[in-house]
Write an enzyme that holds these catalytic residues in place. Structure first.
Site, mmCIF file in Angstrom:
data_model
loop_
_atom_site.group_PDB
_atom_site.id
_atom_site.type_symbol
_atom_site.label_atom_id
_atom_site.label_comp_id
_atom_site.label_asym_id
_atom_site.label_seq_id
_atom_site.Cartn_x
_atom_site.Cartn_y
_atom_site.Cartn_z
ATOM 1 N N ARG A 36 9.211 5.904 -4.100
ATOM 2 C CA ARG A 36 9.441 6.800 -5.248
ATOM 3 C C ARG A 36 10.896 7.229 -5.330
ATOM 4 N NH1 ARG A 36 5.335 10.301 -2.842
ATOM 5 N NH2 ARG A 36 3.316 9.469 -3.526
ATOM 6 N N ARG B 273 -7.625 -6.173 14.604
ATOM 7 C CA ARG B 273 -6.626 -5.438 15.365
ATOM 8 C C ARG B 273 -7.313 -4.160 15.825
ATOM 9 N NH1 ARG B 273 -2.499 -6.344 18.541
ATOM 10 N NH2 ARG B 273 -0.804 -4.841 18.344
ATOM 11 N N TYR C 275 -10.211 -4.017 4.574
ATOM 12 C CA TYR C 275 -9.662 -2.684 4.732
ATOM 13 C C TYR C 275 -10.241 -1.794 3.634
ATOM 14 C CZ TYR C 275 -6.287 1.047 5.214
ATOM 15 O OH TYR C 275 -5.701 2.262 5.408
ATOM 16 N N ARG D 76 0.809 -1.218 0.000
ATOM 17 C CA ARG D 76 0.000 0.000 0.000
ATOM 18 C C ARG D 76 0.842 1.269 0.000
ATOM 19 N NH1 ARG D 76 -3.816 -1.702 4.194
ATOM 20 N NH2 ARG D 76 -3.019 -0.290 5.756
ATOM 21 N N GLU E 283 -1.578 7.042 19.113
ATOM 22 C CA GLU E 283 -2.309 5.868 18.615
ATOM 23 C C GLU E 283 -1.591 4.593 19.042
ATOM 24 O OE1 GLU E 283 -3.306 6.469 14.502
ATOM 25 O OE2 GLU E 283 -3.401 4.321 14.127
ATOM 26 N N ASP F 172 -10.500 2.246 2.210
ATOM 27 C CA ASP F 172 -10.295 3.697 2.264
ATOM 28 C C ASP F 172 -11.667 4.360 2.112
ATOM 29 O OD1 ASP F 172 -7.555 3.838 2.616
ATOM 30 O OD2 ASP F 172 -7.140 3.698 0.469
ATOM 31 N N ARG G 286 1.724 6.233 16.149
ATOM 32 C CA ARG G 286 1.595 7.555 15.533
ATOM 33 C C ARG G 286 1.191 8.586 16.558
ATOM 34 N NH1 ARG G 286 -1.308 5.873 9.915
ATOM 35 N NH2 ARG G 286 -2.618 4.604 11.227
HETATM 36 N N1 UDP Z 1 4.324 1.231 7.551
HETATM 37 C C1 UDP Z 1 5.611 1.182 8.046
HETATM 38 N N2 UDP Z 1 6.183 2.319 8.543
HETATM 39 C C2 UDP Z 1 5.541 3.498 8.568
HETATM 40 C C3 UDP Z 1 4.215 3.564 8.045
HETATM 41 C C4 UDP Z 1 3.633 2.415 7.546
HETATM 42 O O1 UDP Z 1 6.221 0.125 8.060
HETATM 43 O O2 UDP Z 1 6.126 4.499 9.041
HETATM 44 C C5 UDP Z 1 3.720 -0.017 7.041
HETATM 45 C C6 UDP Z 1 3.015 -0.824 8.116
HETATM 46 O O3 UDP Z 1 3.229 -2.188 7.828
HETATM 47 C C7 UDP Z 1 1.561 -0.476 7.936
HETATM 48 C C8 UDP Z 1 1.464 -0.336 6.413
HETATM 49 O O4 UDP Z 1 2.728 0.238 6.055
HETATM 50 O O5 UDP Z 1 0.707 -1.476 8.445
HETATM 51 C C9 UDP Z 1 0.323 0.533 5.912
HETATM 52 O O6 UDP Z 1 0.453 1.820 6.433
HETATM 53 P P1 UDP Z 1 -0.671 2.925 6.294
HETATM 54 O O7 UDP Z 1 -0.110 4.204 6.763
HETATM 55 O O8 UDP Z 1 -1.267 2.818 4.939
HETATM 56 O O9 UDP Z 1 -1.704 2.364 7.364
HETATM 57 P P2 UDP Z 1 -3.062 2.965 7.905
HETATM 58 O O10 UDP Z 1 -2.971 4.444 7.858
HETATM 59 O O11 UDP Z 1 -4.110 2.378 7.077
HETATM 60 O O12 UDP Z 1 -3.065 2.426 9.289
#
Ligand code: UDP
Length: 365
Positions: free
Chosen positions: A175, A248, A347, A171, A299, A349, A279
């Site tokens: 880049r 989860r 999941y 996901r 979080e 969006d 986060r």
């Molecule tokens: N991820 C990571 N490091 C980061 C952010 C995301 O390894 O700093 C990985 C992690 O495995 C996570 C996945 O990328 O479950 C998807 O992240 P996203 O931010 O899309 O998750 P959401 O916002 O849906 O929780």
């Protein structure tokens, strides 16, 4: 309240609300029942100290779908927010998603060719990709995996990266440009009046009952309408007759801080295992809200058993096959419609949720 409605909608989240709007627009009567004491599900926002707080985690609307963008803009005006989170590993600060700014900070290099050469040399150790660890190393190399992915992902999912499916990490964009925009989508923004205002507009004309759990008396609720749209967990709907689906969960710990600007950006990821949260969101930065104080939310990913609040489905083989059994039972019920993140066990969006609800409404109403 009427004696009888065309539709009973269980859940006032985005899916249920878009469906409700479409039904009302076609002259149908709608009753909505919501377990929580407020509408809007997990996109619920609440204004405190002049700041819109995302109570259930950061929600950034992004889409490449013209129809969805036009549709949602009928109910809100969006700002030009671009999600450019940063990741902290100890005292080190990196740009996300993985891009030339990240590579340059990690290795002291400056060109795409230099970054590619380093990643290529680090990915040589991987032959086939069978799990998230191998997928991550083959995308961005071992250094980035160790500092920015491993700890975050293992906290997020409560499992080792070698036991997680590769799809989760796909996901995230990688880049070879200096572009910190987290999303690749054409349209992106935050509704200036918050998400709750969108839902209020969507469900105008529906009767809404808050703080009532449909599952405690399904028969009574269903007797009030010809058809029921259910957006909650399917295992709960069937009283766990086939077993429990796994999720989860998250705990959002909000704090008011007497400071104008706490972290300088809306989202900071904490990628070390030792920090218990994944986060920190500083809400005012989503909409450039003006206030002398600030609100942050930490979080914490936790087991579903701890909160009883389902957030992320855990789509492994066991859960997916259990889900299919529940789905068969649901599909056999002619007056039951299901939809949304929980009921579909996937999941979603926000833009995909809107699109899916519009399609469902078109098919059914
Ligand atoms: N991820 C990571 N490091 C980061 C952010 C995301 O390894 O700093 C990985 C992690 O495995 C996570 C996945 O990328 O479950 C998807 O992240 P996203 O931010 O899309 O998750 P959401 O916002 O849906 O929780």
């Amino acid at each position: 309240m009427k004696d009888r409605y065309d539709y009973l909608i269980v859940g006032t989240g985005l899916f249920g609300s878009v469906f409700a709007h479409e039904a009302i627009a076609k002259g149908k009567s709608v009753l909505m029942v919501e377990k929580r004491n407020h509408i809007a599900g997990n996109i619920y926002t609440e204004k405190v100290d002049g700041i819109n707080i995302h109570r259930y985690g950061a929600h950034i609307f992004h889409t490449s779908d013209e129809t969805v963008w036009e549709y949602i803009n009928r109910f809100a005006s969006f700002n030009n927010f671009i999600n450019s989170p940063i990741a902290k590993y100890g005292k080190e600060v990196y740009n996300m998603p993985f891009n030339m700014n990240t590579f340059s900070r990690m290795w002291g290099i400056s060109t795409p060719a230099e970054a590619k050469a380093i990643i290529d040399s680090q990915r040589r150790e991987i032959e086939t990709v069978t799990n998230l660890e191998e997928q991550a190393i083959s995308l961005v190399g071992r250094d980035i995996y160790e500092k920015l992915i491993k700890g975050y992902t293992e906290k997020q999912w409560g499992r080792s990266c070698t036991e997680l499916p590769p799809e989760i990490i796909k996901r995230l964009p990688v880049r070879y440009t200096y572009d910190n925009n987290y999303f690749n989508d054409r349209y992106q923004g935050i509704p200036t009046e918050g998400y709750t205002a969108i839902v209020e507009k969507l469900i105008e004309g529906a009767d809404v009952v808050l703080g009532e759990d449909f599952n405690l008396d399904q028969a009574r609720w269903r007797s009030l309408a010809d058809r029921t749209l259910y957006t909650g967990c399917l295992d709960e709907f069937f009283h766990y007759s086939e077993g429990r689906l796994q999720y989860r969960s998250e705990i959002f710990e909000s704090e008011r801080i007497e400071e104008e600007n706490y972290q300088g950006v809306a989202v900071v990821n904490y990628t070390e295992m030792d920090v218990p949260y994944t986060r920190v969101i500083e809400h005012k930065h989503f909409a450039k809200d003006i206030s002398p104080v600030t609100w942050i939310s930490r979080e914490y990913p936790v087991d579903y058993e701890k909160t009883g609040e389902p957030y992320y489905p855990i789509n492994d083989e066991r859960n997916d096959s259990l889900y299919r059994r529940y789905r068969k039972l649901a599909d056999a019920d002619g007056s039951l419609i299901i939809g949304g993140r929980l009921a579909e066990y996937k999941y979603y969006d926000m833009d995909k949720t809107v699109l899916s609800a519009l399609r469902k409404a078109e098919e059914i109403i």
